[in-house]
Design an enzyme around this catalytic site. Structure first.
Site, PDB file in Angstrom:
ATOM      1  N   ASP A   1       0.837  -1.196   0.000  1.00  0.00           N
ATOM      2  CA  ASP A   1       0.000   0.000   0.000  1.00  0.00           C
ATOM      3  C   ASP A   1       0.879   1.255   0.000  1.00  0.00           C
ATOM      4  OD1 ASP A   1      -2.760   1.043   0.376  1.00  0.00           O
ATOM      5  OD2 ASP A   1      -1.932   1.867   2.226  1.00  0.00           O
TER       6      ASP A   1
ATOM      7  N   GLU B   1       1.664  -0.438  -5.016  1.00  0.00           N
ATOM      8  CA  GLU B   1       0.697   0.595  -5.410  1.00  0.00           C
ATOM      9  C   GLU B   1       1.485   1.899  -5.450  1.00  0.00           C
ATOM     10  OE1 GLU B   1      -3.202   3.015  -3.843  1.00  0.00           O
ATOM     11  OE2 GLU B   1      -1.518   2.570  -2.556  1.00  0.00           O
TER      12      GLU B   1
END
Ligand code: NOJ
Length: 532
Positions: free
Chosen positions: A220, A276
Site C-alpha cells: 500500500d 501501489e
C-alpha cells in the site's frame, strides 16, 4: 455452478517466476462472501468460494487488509498487522483458507500497509501518553506547530482524503500539544521511516505472513513511507523534485526501504511484491522496479485513459516503457477498490458492459500480469448509494462533497433472486446495500452460460494459459481507423474496435475468441477479437 470441478495444480509454473504472466484476482474480503451471516465478507466465506476461483482459472489472489482494525478506512488503518480482525475470522481461518487455496493451485498474496498504522495501534496509544521527544513519539511524525503558540500546522501538506495532513493532540497534562502527520485520515498516523524500529517491525510482519504460507504482498502507498528531511512546504520544494511535485510522496529515501523489503522476500524463493505506486513519471516509476526492489508495479495510466484507441495505445506504451530495462513485466489493471469500476467508467449499461468485455480481452492478450477485481468477471458496475449508507472516510472529510469509493465495493452477487444474492447465508443487511435487479449479474446466472461475461473471462484465461501463441513481446500492427491491433511474437493477433461500426478482421487461420459475436464476418464496434 460448475465450481465443483477442481483443476489439477498448475505444474507449468517455474520456481520463482510464477507471477510473471499470472492472472491475479483481487478479493475485497468484506465484499466477497460472508460465512456467518453478519453481512460482512470473511475468510471462511472466501475459502468456501475458492473452487469457484480455481474453476475461473486464476493463478493467485490479492486480499485487501483483513488485520485487526477499527475500520476507519476499512482495514487500511491497521491496529495489529499480525492478527486477523474478528469481523473477518481468526488466524486459523487464514491458515485454512491458504491451505485450501494451495491445494487448488492458487497462490495467496496479502496487503501490506507500511506507510501508516491505526491510531488504535499500541504504538500510537503509547505515543499519545508519552512526552514530546520521547522514543514512543519517534515512531510517528510528531512536530511542534508553527506560530507563536504552535497553533498552526507544521507545514502545508494536505491529506489525500481532504483537509490538512496534520492533527493536533492534547498533551497528557491537558495542554494543547504537538501535531502528528497523517497523509490519509487522522485515524491513520504516518509512521516514521527514519526510525529503525519501524523497519524491524515491518520485517517481522513480512516473515509472519510468509511463514504462514503467504506467497507475496501488495504494498500500500509504496511511493509514500519516506519523507524529505525538514518536511518542507509543498510549494517550497516543488522545483527540486522529479515526479508530481508533492514532497509527501516519491521521496528518494523510499528506495532503501524497498531494498530492505526485497531482502526479506529473497529469503522466501517464490515470493513476490507488487507496489501501489501513484507516480506518473515513467523514469521515476522505473526506479521502483530495479532488480533489488519491487517485482511489479501497477501502472495506473491505463485506468485514467478513456475508451479511445489513441489514449489506450499511449497508456499501454507507457507501461511498456516503464518496465523496459527493468526485470519486471507490465502489470495490467482496469478496476480496484479505489476507482470507479471500468464498466461504469466506459459508459454504464450495455455500452459499458460491452467495452469492459473488450477491455478484458485487450489486457489478457498483452504480455505481463493481469489483476482482475472481484466481480469484473460478471461485469459488476459501480452502484450509486444514498448518502446515509456511505462509509468511505472521504465523504465526511470532504464535507460531503466527495462521495468516495463505496460505489465500487458492493457485496458480490452469487445467486439470482434478491439481496443478499447468496453473499450471506441468510437474509441480512449487507454492510453496503446491493441494488435490486442484480440477478443477471449473479455468478450462478452466468457460469456455463454461453455469451455471459463470466464465460468470456473463463475462456480468455484458459486460452491465454494454454496456447503458445500468447508468448513473447508485442508489436503494434496497422489497424483500421479507431482500432488497435497488435501481435505477440508467439503468433497471437489481438484486434480491438473502439468505433461504433464493424471492421474487417485481419487475415487469419483461426479465430480464437471474440468479445461479442461477429456481424456478417466483421468485428462490431466496442469489441475485441483474438486470431492466430
Ligand atoms: C491505498 C488503498 O488502496 C486505499 O484503499 C487506502 O485508503 C489508502 N491507500 C490508505 O491506506
Amino acid at each position: 455452478m460448475g465450481s465443483e470441478t477442481i483443476p489439477e495444480p498448475r505444474g507449468y509454473i517455474l520456481a520463482g517466476t510464477w507471477w510473471r504472466d499470472a492472472v491475479f484476482y483481487q478479493v475485497y474480503v468484506r465484499s466477497f462472501a460472508d460465512s456467518n451471516g453478519d453481512g460482512v465478507g470473511d475468510l471462511a466465506g472466501l475459502k468456501s468460494r475458492l473452487p469457484y476461483l480455481a474453476d475461473l482459472g486464476v493463478d493467485a489472489l490479492w486480499l485487501n487488509p483483513f488485520y485487526r482494525s477499527p475500520m476507519a478506512d476499512h482495514g487500511y488503518d491497521v491496529a495489529d498487522p499480525r492478527d486477523v480482525d474478528p469481523v473477518f475470522g481468526t488466524l486459523a481461518d487464514f491458515d485454512d483458507m491458504v491451505a485450501e487455496a494451495h491445494r487448488l493451485g492458487i497462490k495467496v498474496t496479502v496487503d501490506l500497509v507500511p506507510n501508516h498504522s491505526s491510531d488504535q495501534h499500541v504504538w500510537f496509544q503509547e505515543a499519545l501518553t508519552a512526552a514530546p521527544g520521547s522514543p514512543e513519539r519517534e515512531r510517528y511524525i510528531f512536530r511542534d506547530g508553527r506560530g507563536p503558540d504552535g497553533s498552526e500546522a507544521p507545514n502545508n501538506w494536505t491529506s489525500v482524503f481532504g483537509g490538512p495532513a496534520w492533527h493536533r493532540v492534547t498533551e497528557p497534562d491537558g495542554t494543547p500539544g504537538q501535531w502528528y502527520l497523517h497523509l490519509f485520515a487522522p485515524e491513520q498516523p504516518d509512521l516514521n521511516w527514519d526510525n529503525p524500529e519501524v523497519m524491524a517491525d515491518l520485517e517481522k510482519t513480512l516473515r509472519f505472513w510468509l511463514d504462514r504460507g503467504a506467497d507475496g504482498f501488495r504494498i500500500d502507498v509504496a511511493h509514500g513511507l519516506a519523507k524529505p528531511p525538514g518536511l518542507p512546504d509543498m510549494e517550497a520544494v516543488k522545483e527540486t523534485l522529479a515526479g508530481d511535485g508533492h514532497p509527501r510522496f516519491d521521496y528518494d529515501g523510499v528506495h532503501e526501504i524497498h531494498r530492505r523489503i526485497r531482502k526479506v522476500l529473497d529469503e522466501y524463493p517464490d515470493s513476490m511484491a507488487v507496489g501501489e505506486i501513484w507516480v506518473q513519471d515513467v523514469e521515476r516509476l522505473k526506479l521502483y522496479l530495479r532488480a533489488d526492489e519491487l517485482h511489479l508495479a501497477f501502472n495506473f495510466v491505463i485506468v485514467q485513459a478513456r475508451w479511445r484507441a489513441d489514449e489506450l495505445r499511449k497508456a499501454i506504451d507507457d507501461s511498456r516503457d516503464t518496465v523496459s530495462g527493468t526485470p519486471a513485466p507490465p502489470c495490467w489493471v482496469w478496476s480496484n477498490h479505489d476507482i470507479v469500476r471500468h464498466v461504469s467508467r466506459f459508459g454504464e449499461g450495455l455500452v459499458g458492459d460491452r467495452r469492459a468485455r473488450a477491455a478484458s480481452m485487450l489486457t489478457f492478450a498483452l504480455p505481463g500480469v493481469v489483476y482482475v477485481y472481484y466481480g469484473d468477471e460478471v461485469g459488476l458496475p459501480n452502484v450509486e448509494l444514498p448518502d446515509e449508507v456511505l462509509q468511505d472516510p472521504t465523504w465526511e472529510r470532504s464535507g460531503h462533497s466527495v462521495r468516495g469509493r463505496d460505489a465500487c465495493r458492493i457485496p458480490m452477487p452469487w445467486t439470482p433472486g434478491e439481496p443478499p444474492y447468496g453473499f450471506s447465508p441468510e437474509p441480512v443487511d449487507t454492510w453496503l446495500p446491493q441494488p435490486a435487479g442484480w440477478s443477471p449479474l449473479a455468478v450462478e446466472s452466468q457460469v456455463g452460460v454461453e455469451g455471459s461475461t463470466h464465460t468470456l473471462y473463463k475462456e480468455a484465461i484458459a486460452l491465454r494459459k494454454a496456447r503458445e501463441e500468447f508468448s513473447g513481446e508485442m508489436t503494434w500492427l496497422d489497424a483500421p481507423e479507431g482500432c488497435l491491433a497488435f501481435r505477440r511474437d508467439g503468433g497471437l493477433t489481438c484486434l480491438v474496435n473502439f468505433t461504433n461500426h464493424p471492421v474487417e478482421l485481419p487475415e487469419h487461420r483461426e479465430l480464437l475468441l471474440t468479445s461479442v459475436p461477429l456481424v456478417d464476418g466483421k468485428l462490431p464496434g466496442d469489441a475485441a477479437a483474438w486470431l492466430v
